[in-house]
Design a protein around this motif. Structure first.
Motif, short mmCIF file in Angstrom:
data_model
loop_
_atom_site.label_atom_id
_atom_site.label_comp_id
_atom_site.label_asym_id
_atom_site.label_seq_id
_atom_site.Cartn_x
_atom_site.Cartn_y
_atom_site.Cartn_z
N MET A 119 0.70 -1.37 -0.10
CA MET A 119 0.03 0.09 0.05
C MET A 119 0.90 1.27 0.23
O MET A 119 1.93 1.34 0.46
CB MET A 119 -0.90 -0.20 1.13
CG MET A 119 -0.12 0.05 2.50
SD MET A 119 -1.21 0.00 3.94
CE MET A 119 -0.51 -0.28 5.33
N ASN A 120 0.30 2.51 -0.57
CA ASN A 120 1.04 3.69 -0.64
C ASN A 120 0.71 4.46 0.77
O ASN A 120 -0.35 4.42 1.21
CB ASN A 120 0.69 4.32 -1.72
CG ASN A 120 1.27 3.83 -2.85
OD1 ASN A 120 2.17 3.17 -3.08
ND2 ASN A 120 0.59 4.07 -4.14
N ILE A 121 1.61 4.85 1.40
CA ILE A 121 1.57 5.68 2.70
C ILE A 121 2.18 7.01 2.28
O ILE A 121 3.35 7.29 2.42
CB ILE A 121 2.21 4.99 3.91
CG1 ILE A 121 1.62 3.67 4.20
CG2 ILE A 121 2.25 5.92 5.23
CD1 ILE A 121 2.31 2.95 5.12
N GLY A 122 1.39 8.03 1.76
CA GLY A 122 2.07 9.06 1.14
C GLY A 122 2.63 8.97 -0.09
O GLY A 122 2.22 8.23 -1.07
N GLU A 123 3.94 9.22 -0.11
CA GLU A 123 4.84 9.12 -1.18
C GLU A 123 5.78 7.70 -1.12
O GLU A 123 6.47 7.41 -1.86
CB GLU A 123 5.78 10.11 -1.39
CG GLU A 123 5.00 11.27 -2.04
CD GLU A 123 6.18 12.62 -2.47
OE1 GLU A 123 7.11 12.13 -2.52
OE2 GLU A 123 5.48 13.56 -2.40
N PHE A 124 5.36 7.16 0.25
CA PHE A 124 6.25 5.97 0.52
C PHE A 124 5.34 4.65 0.32
O PHE A 124 4.24 4.50 0.48
CB PHE A 124 6.62 5.95 2.08
CG PHE A 124 7.32 4.69 2.53
CD1 PHE A 124 8.54 4.43 1.88
CD2 PHE A 124 6.67 3.66 3.09
CE1 PHE A 124 9.07 3.22 2.45
CE2 PHE A 124 7.19 2.53 3.58
CZ PHE A 124 8.60 2.24 3.29
N ARG A 125 5.85 3.58 -0.55
CA ARG A 125 5.36 2.45 -0.89
C ARG A 125 5.58 1.48 0.09
O ARG A 125 7.01 1.17 0.22
CB ARG A 125 5.55 2.09 -2.25
CG ARG A 125 5.07 0.69 -2.66
CD ARG A 125 4.15 0.61 -3.91
NE ARG A 125 3.75 -0.64 -4.15
CZ ARG A 125 2.60 -0.99 -4.00
NH1 ARG A 125 1.58 -0.51 -3.29
NH2 ARG A 125 2.17 -2.26 -4.08
N LEU A 126 4.80 0.70 1.06
CA LEU A 126 5.20 -0.30 1.86
C LEU A 126 4.43 -1.64 1.23
O LEU A 126 3.43 -1.82 0.99
CB LEU A 126 4.51 -0.11 3.15
CG LEU A 126 4.66 -0.90 4.16
CD1 LEU A 126 6.21 -1.29 4.49
CD2 LEU A 126 3.86 -0.86 5.56
N SER A 127 5.48 -2.20 0.89
CA SER A 127 5.08 -3.82 0.36
C SER A 127 5.67 -4.80 0.84
O SER A 127 6.39 -4.54 1.79
CB SER A 127 5.45 -3.73 -1.29
OG SER A 127 6.91 -3.79 -1.47
#
Length: 182
Positions: A161-169
């Motif tokens: 998922m995207n958290i702001g501009e950060f992508r957590l996968s």
């Protein structure tokens, strides 16, 4: 809309692929060889493991060396299977009328990776960390040997998922855990 039509097509194409590439005489013969070799390697391991353990126990050495030798004796079965499969592979390649050895090469490469990794991680004293690191390394080696490393990376990266501009996968999490362990 009829959902069963695409499913039927997928099943038919899968069955056609299996018949063309998996359920062939050559592939089934190689699978039989692999299963026979692993069975024989397990019998050899069962027969000689007590003698090897006895030799290690009688060996006069520091406790850490003895622990390493005990860990290395567990490689008797994979090493035996590797030698037998390697010998069979060489013999089968010598005879041009023999079956192919494509499938046999896969467990040979997986066994070589497993033996090398188990040998190299012996410097890690903690059993749990050593085993976790060995399985992680072998899992990555197996993905590479099987040629599915990129597909696995793409699939793990897609779970996120995207958290702001950060992508957590899932891939990011796994890379982070690996970075922490190293």
């Amino acid at each position: 809309m009829n959902d069963s039509v695409p499913l039927d097509e997928i099943l038919n194409s899968t069955l056609t692929w299996l018949q063309s590439y998996v359920f062939t005489a050559s592939t089934l013969f190689q699978f039989a060889i692999i299963m026979t070799v692993f069975g024989l390697a397990m019998l050899i391991d069962r027969r000689y493991q007590p003698a090897v353990t006895n030799m290690v126990n009688k060996f006069d050495s520091p406790p850490r060396i003895k622990a390493i030798l005990h860990n290395m004796r567990r490689l008797l079965m994979p090493f035996t299977a590797l030698i037998l499969l390697g010998f069979i592979s060489v013999v089968m390649r010598q005879d041009s009328s023999a079956f192919a050895v494509d499938v046999i090469r896969i467990p040979i490469n997986l066994l070589m990776a497993w033996i090398a990794i188990r040998f190299l991680v012996q410097f890690i004293e903690n059993n749990a960390i050593r085993n976790a690191f060995a399985y992680l390394c072998w899992g990555l080696a197996a993905l590479s040997i099987l040629g599915i490393m990129d597909d696995a990376s793409i699939a793990l990266d897609a779970i996120g998922m995207n958290i702001g501009e950060f992508r957590l996968s899932a891939l990011t999490v796994i890379k982070g855990i690996i970075s922490l362990l190293i």
